[in-house]
Design a protein around this motif. Structure first.
Motif, mmCIF file in Angstrom:
data_model
loop_
_atom_site.group_PDB
_atom_site.id
_atom_site.type_symbol
_atom_site.label_atom_id
_atom_site.label_comp_id
_atom_site.label_asym_id
_atom_site.label_seq_id
_atom_site.Cartn_x
_atom_site.Cartn_y
_atom_site.Cartn_z
ATOM 1 N N ALA A 343 0.843 -1.207 0.000
ATOM 2 C CA ALA A 343 0.000 0.000 0.000
ATOM 3 C C ALA A 343 0.878 1.257 0.000
ATOM 4 C CB ALA A 343 -0.936 0.003 1.206
ATOM 5 N N ALA A 344 1.951 1.226 0.783
ATOM 6 C CA ALA A 344 2.832 2.396 0.856
ATOM 7 C C ALA A 344 3.489 2.642 -0.509
ATOM 8 C CB ALA A 344 3.892 2.183 1.931
ATOM 9 N N LYS A 345 3.903 1.553 -1.163
ATOM 10 C CA LYS A 345 4.546 1.680 -2.475
ATOM 11 C C LYS A 345 3.554 2.271 -3.495
ATOM 12 C CE LYS A 345 5.876 -1.819 -5.251
ATOM 13 N NZ LYS A 345 6.524 -3.121 -5.494
ATOM 14 N N GLN A 346 2.318 1.749 -3.498
ATOM 15 C CA GLN A 346 1.309 2.262 -4.432
ATOM 16 C C GLN A 346 1.068 3.743 -4.180
ATOM 17 O OE1 GLN A 346 1.463 -0.478 -6.530
ATOM 18 N NE2 GLN A 346 -0.594 0.219 -7.030
ATOM 19 N N ASN A 347 0.993 4.118 -2.891
ATOM 20 C CA ASN A 347 0.751 5.516 -2.528
ATOM 21 C C ASN A 347 1.836 6.417 -3.071
ATOM 22 O OD1 ASN A 347 -1.652 5.635 -1.266
ATOM 23 N ND2 ASN A 347 -0.838 5.254 0.783
ATOM 24 N N SER A 348 3.097 6.005 -2.889
ATOM 25 C CA SER A 348 4.183 6.896 -3.317
ATOM 26 C C SER A 348 4.219 6.957 -4.845
ATOM 27 C CB SER A 348 5.513 6.428 -2.737
ATOM 28 O OG SER A 348 5.820 5.149 -3.230
ATOM 29 N N ARG A 349 3.871 5.846 -5.522
ATOM 30 C CA ARG A 349 3.805 5.877 -6.989
ATOM 31 C C ARG A 349 2.759 6.872 -7.476
ATOM 32 N NH1 ARG A 349 4.199 -0.247 -8.800
ATOM 33 N NH2 ARG A 349 6.446 -0.452 -8.593
ATOM 34 N N GLU A 350 1.586 6.833 -6.804
ATOM 35 C CA GLU A 350 0.518 7.745 -7.210
ATOM 36 C C GLU A 350 0.953 9.182 -7.030
ATOM 37 O OE1 GLU A 350 -3.209 6.713 -5.251
ATOM 38 O OE2 GLU A 350 -2.980 4.726 -6.154
ATOM 39 N N ARG A 351 1.696 9.434 -5.932
ATOM 40 C CA ARG A 351 2.124 10.790 -5.658
ATOM 41 C C ARG A 351 3.106 11.272 -6.732
ATOM 42 N NH1 ARG A 351 3.439 10.058 -0.070
ATOM 43 N NH2 ARG A 351 1.328 9.408 0.437
ATOM 44 N N HIS B 32 -26.142 6.530 -2.235
ATOM 45 C CA HIS B 32 -25.259 5.732 -1.380
ATOM 46 C C HIS B 32 -25.530 6.065 0.078
ATOM 47 C CE1 HIS B 32 -23.074 5.190 -5.144
ATOM 48 N NE2 HIS B 32 -22.404 4.202 -4.571
ATOM 49 N N SER B 33 -25.633 5.051 0.933
ATOM 50 C CA SER B 33 -25.817 5.287 2.363
ATOM 51 C C SER B 33 -24.627 4.717 3.115
ATOM 52 C CB SER B 33 -27.069 4.569 2.877
ATOM 53 O OG SER B 33 -28.173 4.958 2.140
ATOM 54 N N HIS B 34 -24.294 5.374 4.222
ATOM 55 C CA HIS B 34 -23.214 4.876 5.052
ATOM 56 C C HIS B 34 -23.668 3.587 5.724
ATOM 57 C CE1 HIS B 34 -20.690 4.869 8.791
ATOM 58 N NE2 HIS B 34 -19.799 4.852 7.814
ATOM 59 N N VAL B 35 -22.891 2.507 5.600
ATOM 60 C CA VAL B 35 -23.302 1.241 6.210
ATOM 61 C C VAL B 35 -22.357 0.807 7.329
ATOM 62 C CG1 VAL B 35 -24.567 0.346 4.233
ATOM 63 C CG2 VAL B 35 -22.110 -0.082 4.416
ATOM 64 N N GLY B 36 -21.175 1.391 7.402
ATOM 65 C CA GLY B 36 -20.257 0.978 8.460
ATOM 66 C C GLY B 36 -18.833 1.289 8.074
ATOM 67 N N SER B 37 -17.895 0.716 8.818
ATOM 68 C CA SER B 37 -16.491 0.981 8.529
ATOM 69 C C SER B 37 -15.691 -0.309 8.628
ATOM 70 C CB SER B 37 -15.954 2.047 9.477
ATOM 71 O OG SER B 37 -16.428 1.851 10.776
ATOM 72 N N LEU B 38 -14.488 -0.277 8.149
ATOM 73 C CA LEU B 38 -13.607 -1.442 8.234
ATOM 74 C C LEU B 38 -12.153 -0.999 8.100
ATOM 75 C CD1 LEU B 38 -12.677 -1.877 5.052
ATOM 76 C CD2 LEU B 38 -14.874 -3.011 4.903
ATOM 77 N N HIS B 39 -11.250 -1.898 8.445
ATOM 78 C CA HIS B 39 -9.827 -1.627 8.297
ATOM 79 C C HIS B 39 -9.297 -2.348 7.068
ATOM 80 C CE1 HIS B 39 -8.901 0.275 12.146
ATOM 81 N NE2 HIS B 39 -9.917 -0.438 12.606
ATOM 82 N N ALA B 40 -8.444 -1.699 6.321
ATOM 83 C CA ALA B 40 -7.787 -2.354 5.198
ATOM 84 C C ALA B 40 -6.530 -1.567 4.866
ATOM 85 C CB ALA B 40 -8.718 -2.399 3.989
ATOM 86 N N PRO B 41 -5.501 -2.254 4.345
ATOM 87 C CA PRO B 41 -4.245 -1.551 4.034
ATOM 88 C C PRO B 41 -4.402 -0.574 2.872
ATOM 89 C CG PRO B 41 -3.940 -3.946 4.016
ATOM 90 C CD PRO B 41 -5.393 -3.694 4.150
ATOM 91 N N ASP B 42 -5.227 -0.905 1.872
ATOM 92 C CA ASP B 42 -5.386 0.019 0.757
ATOM 93 C C ASP B 42 -6.818 -0.016 0.213
ATOM 94 O OD1 ASP B 42 -5.640 -2.181 -0.944
ATOM 95 O OD2 ASP B 42 -3.480 -2.248 -1.304
ATOM 96 N N ALA B 43 -7.075 0.899 -0.733
ATOM 97 C CA ALA B 43 -8.447 1.089 -1.209
ATOM 98 C C ALA B 43 -9.004 -0.170 -1.858
ATOM 99 C CB ALA B 43 -8.496 2.257 -2.189
ATOM 100 N N GLU B 44 -8.160 -0.877 -2.603
ATOM 101 C CA GLU B 44 -8.651 -2.043 -3.318
ATOM 102 C C GLU B 44 -9.077 -3.146 -2.352
ATOM 103 O OE1 GLU B 44 -7.038 -5.042 -6.693
ATOM 104 O OE2 GLU B 44 -6.079 -3.060 -6.566
#
Lengths: 354, 106
Positions: A343-351, B32-44
């Motif tokens: 994730a950090a690598k993707q972030n810096s690439r996007e930047r 779109h309605s807010h349904v909750g939250s979660l943790h994840a390292p990145d958007a995908e």
């Protein structure tokens, strides 16, 4: 089964426990519609404002002022609820690879996936109180927070998967339906979502037992044995008797809890007796009988000394469950680090690209 | 006027696996309605987890995930001051204007 292959739920409003969940959901919307305008007035005492919101059956939201003890007790309760969902995946997960048919296996997988989801909803609700999930997981791994005592019992046969669905998830629903009206908004909303899915778990467990109880004599005996072993641990899930329950009075005053441990336990017993009759199985309590005066069943209390032993870490599977969780956490560390590095690598690439 | 919510600052920052807020649109045409939250390292991964977590039972046809740290929320203390002006500008509502008798389709 895919897509729209299933019929809509039969329970309309007012139908059993699901009806109660729907009524709680309606009450939640209603409370939002007639919410008091604005925060406390400039000279209004914060505590009086908080008490006013609770008394009016409205919801306390994350950014409202709340007494520190209310926040603490909610963090403890919601976190331990979340931990229970996560640890609760183990006893049933034990039978995924050995489920007797592909259909049963697919259903069990979906159920265990739901439990993971319930854990995540609940951790998210706890986080609105200002703790992080990582901190809570840490507290579980250090043994400083507990999970439900029930998951320290072993699943010895396939019928145990049915007994867990019917009795354990059944007890959980009886406990959780009133929490749909809890005074803390995020918890109440999580419970509404959880209860709807939990009803599927309870019914699928009941169906497993029903099939076994109407199968061969060997299958019926296996079902009866599972009910015999899970009955009292399920009754103990409602916690110590009212006289010994430390958090009850305050939680009732704050409308976190709506009914006492003993009231909920009684409600559960009354439901189960009739359901057991239809299964054709007996509940393992010779003193279970209808009390005309109370319009309820008299029953033998579970062994609360045993409950205490299990809560303190000395049940049949406590060590195994925690060891498993810790190992998964430790051995997964490199995967979490890899995901974060990616994730950090993707972030810096996007930047750079921007 | 507004403040970054405390939990956003606390939980969104240097964390390995930051917090994401999830919005689901139930059907075409609804918002779109807010349904909750979660943790994840990145958007995908947040999107994949949200698919598994919040749309297991056909709850939606579209998902948005937003890092919690990107959301700025209004503060509950200033509800009145912040939201009142709409109420005293009654002329913003069509019902403020009397319609003369006999006018159709207005």
């Amino acid at each position: 089964m895919y897509g729209n292959d299933f019929a809509p739920p039969e329970d309309g409003p007012g139908g059993g426990l699901l009806g109660e969940v729907e009524a709680a959901e309606a009450a939640l919307r209603e409370a939002a519609a007639r919410a008091r305008r604005g925060g406390p007035a400039g000279d209004e005492d914060l505590e009086a404002y908080f008490a006013g919101v609770v008394d009016a059956d409205q919801k306390i939201e994350p950014r409202d002022w709340m007494p520190e003890a209310y926040r603490k007790t909610l963090i403890r309760q919601i976190a331990q609820h979340a931990h229970s969902e996560i640890i609760g995946m183990q006893p049933e997960g034990n039978w995924i690879s050995r489920a007797p048919s592909l259909k049963r296996k697919a259903i069990l997988l979906a159920k265990v996936q739901d439990e993971a989801g319930h854990g995540l909803y609940l951790y998210a609700a706890a986080e609105t109180l200002g703790v992080s999930r990582d901190e809570l997981v840490e507290l579980l791994l250090n043994g400083r927070q507990k999970y439900s005592s029930i998951f320290n019992y072993p699943t010895l046969t396939w019928a145990d998967v049915g007994a867990i669905g019917w009795l354990v998830d059944g007890a959980a629903i009886v406990n959780q339906v009133p929490l749909c009206r809890c005074s803390y908004g995020p918890y109440a909303r999580a419970m509404i979502r959880v209860c709807k899915e939990e009803s599927f778990h309870q019914r699928q467990g009941y169906e497993i037992l029903h099939t076994l109880a109407h199968g061969t004599p060997g299958q019926k005996a296996m079902a009866q044995d599972a009910v015999d072993r899970w009955w009292y641990p399920s009754l103990a899930m409602f916690g110590p008797p009212d006289g010994d329950s430390t958090h009850s009075a305050q939680s009732m005053a704050w409308k976190i809890k709506r009914f006492s441990n003993d009231e909920l336990r009684q409600r559960f017993v009354d439901m189960c007796v009739q359901q057991a009759e239809i299964l054709g199985l007996t509940l393992p309590d010779p003193d279970l009988r209808w009390n005309e005066q109370r319009q309820s069943y008299d029953y033998t209390q579970p062994d609360y000394d045993e409950l205490l032993r299990v809560i303190k870490g000395n049940g049949p599977c406590n060590r195994q469950r925690m060891e498993h969780r810790r190992r998964a956490h430790d051995e997964g560390a490199w995967v979490r680090e890899a995901a974060a590095a990616y994730a950090a690598k993707q972030n810096s690439r996007e930047r750079v690209a921007a | 006027m507004s403040e970054r919510s405390a939990r956003t600052d606390q939980l969104g920052g240097k964390d390995h696996s930051p917090l994401w807020e999830v919005f689901v649109r139930a059907r075409r045409g609804l918002s779109h309605s807010h349904v909750g939250s979660l943790h994840a390292p990145d958007a995908e991964l947040a999107l994949r987890n949200a698919r598994d977590l919040y749309t297991r039972r056909q709850e939606g046809v579209s998902i948005w995930v937003v890092p919690a740290s990107a959301i700025t929320a209004s503060s509950p203390d200033e509800k009145d001051a912040f939201f009142d002006p709409a109420a005293d500008k009654v002329y913003r509502h069509p019902t403020f204007y009397p319609v003369p008798d006999g006018v159709a389709h207005l």
